[in-house]
Write a protein that holds these residues in place. Structure first.
Motif, short mmCIF file in Angstrom:
data_model
loop_
_atom_site.label_atom_id
_atom_site.label_comp_id
_atom_site.label_asym_id
_atom_site.label_seq_id
_atom_site.Cartn_x
_atom_site.Cartn_y
_atom_site.Cartn_z
N PRO A 54 25.54 7.23 13.18
CA PRO A 54 26.67 7.88 12.49
C PRO A 54 26.60 7.71 10.98
N GLU A 55 27.11 8.69 10.26
CA GLU A 55 27.07 8.67 8.79
C GLU A 55 27.75 7.43 8.21
N GLU A 56 28.88 7.01 8.78
CA GLU A 56 29.57 5.82 8.27
C GLU A 56 28.68 4.59 8.38
N VAL A 57 28.00 4.46 9.50
CA VAL A 57 27.09 3.32 9.70
C VAL A 57 25.91 3.43 8.75
N LYS A 58 25.39 4.63 8.54
CA LYS A 58 24.29 4.80 7.58
C LYS A 58 24.69 4.29 6.21
N GLY A 59 25.90 4.62 5.78
CA GLY A 59 26.38 4.12 4.49
C GLY A 59 26.41 2.61 4.44
N GLN A 60 26.88 1.99 5.52
CA GLN A 60 26.92 0.53 5.58
C GLN A 60 25.52 -0.07 5.53
N LYS A 97 34.05 -7.92 3.36
CA LYS A 97 33.76 -6.51 3.68
C LYS A 97 32.95 -6.44 4.97
N TRP A 101 33.87 -4.83 8.75
CA TRP A 101 33.05 -3.93 9.56
C TRP A 101 32.94 -4.47 10.99
#
Length: 186
Positions: A54-60, A97, A101
């Motif tokens: 997922p995009e959100e996980v990619k950002g993380q 942070k 997550w």
């Protein structure tokens, strides 16, 4: 044809340079520590490259890879006797942070009352590999800390990262509808 800058030949004798130019053996515990962080980051790249990530996980994970590069530079720098330099790039907000997550993923993932074995969907399996390399990096950093100063915040962050990857793997299996593989004592 001109010689590429990609190779220097200076490491052919089994040594390499630290930040600052000091030469050490390639099997030095310092190199094991930051080399394992590099390996860990490479496995995170496998997770990132999965089309189901997922995009959100990619950002993380991209944020984590940036942090790992900072940590590698920090660990590649010899620490003068009696000095206690802080780890590069890590702020007081980074561990909370990461814990946020973890909490968010844990809240979305069904609770387990068994030991989870690595596997499930391909994305979860890749994440478990990254988690296990993260744990090895943590052990190498502890070994380095036995002989010279390493900022304890770095160790805490790496420890939390493996927790994050564990719940991330569980989350991936849950999102894909893949049942966890649990340990059964024989």
């Amino acid at each position: 044809m001109a010689k590429s800058n990609l190779y220097t030949r200076t490491g052919d004798s089994g040594t390499t340079s630290l930040v600052g130019g000091e030469r050490v053996k390639k099997n030095d515990i310092r190199l094991e520590a930051y080399g394992t962080l590099d390996e860990f980051s490479s496995f995170l790249g496998c997770v990132l490259s999965d089309p189901d990530c997922p995009e959100e996980v990619k950002g993380q994970l991209l944020y984590v890879q940036d942090m790992l590069f900072n940590f590698g530079g920090y660990l590649a720098s010899a620490v003068p006797e009696g000095e206690h330099p802080p780890v590069w790039g890590l702020t007081e907000d980074d561990i909370p942070k990461l814990e946020g997550w973890i909490d968010a993923l844990d809240e979305q993932t069904p609770k387990m009352n068994a030991f989870v074995l690595p596997g499930g969907c391909m994305l979860a399996a890749k994440t478990h590999v990254a988690r296990s390399v993260c744990r090895r990096a943590e052990r190498r950093i502890f070994s380095l800390a036995d002989s010279e100063y390493v900022d304890p915040a770095l160790i805490r962050y790496i420890n939390r990262l493996s927790d994050y990857l564990f719940i991330l793997a569980r989350y991936f299996n849950f999102m894909k509808g893949v049942e966890e593989i649990t340990w059964h004592k024989h």
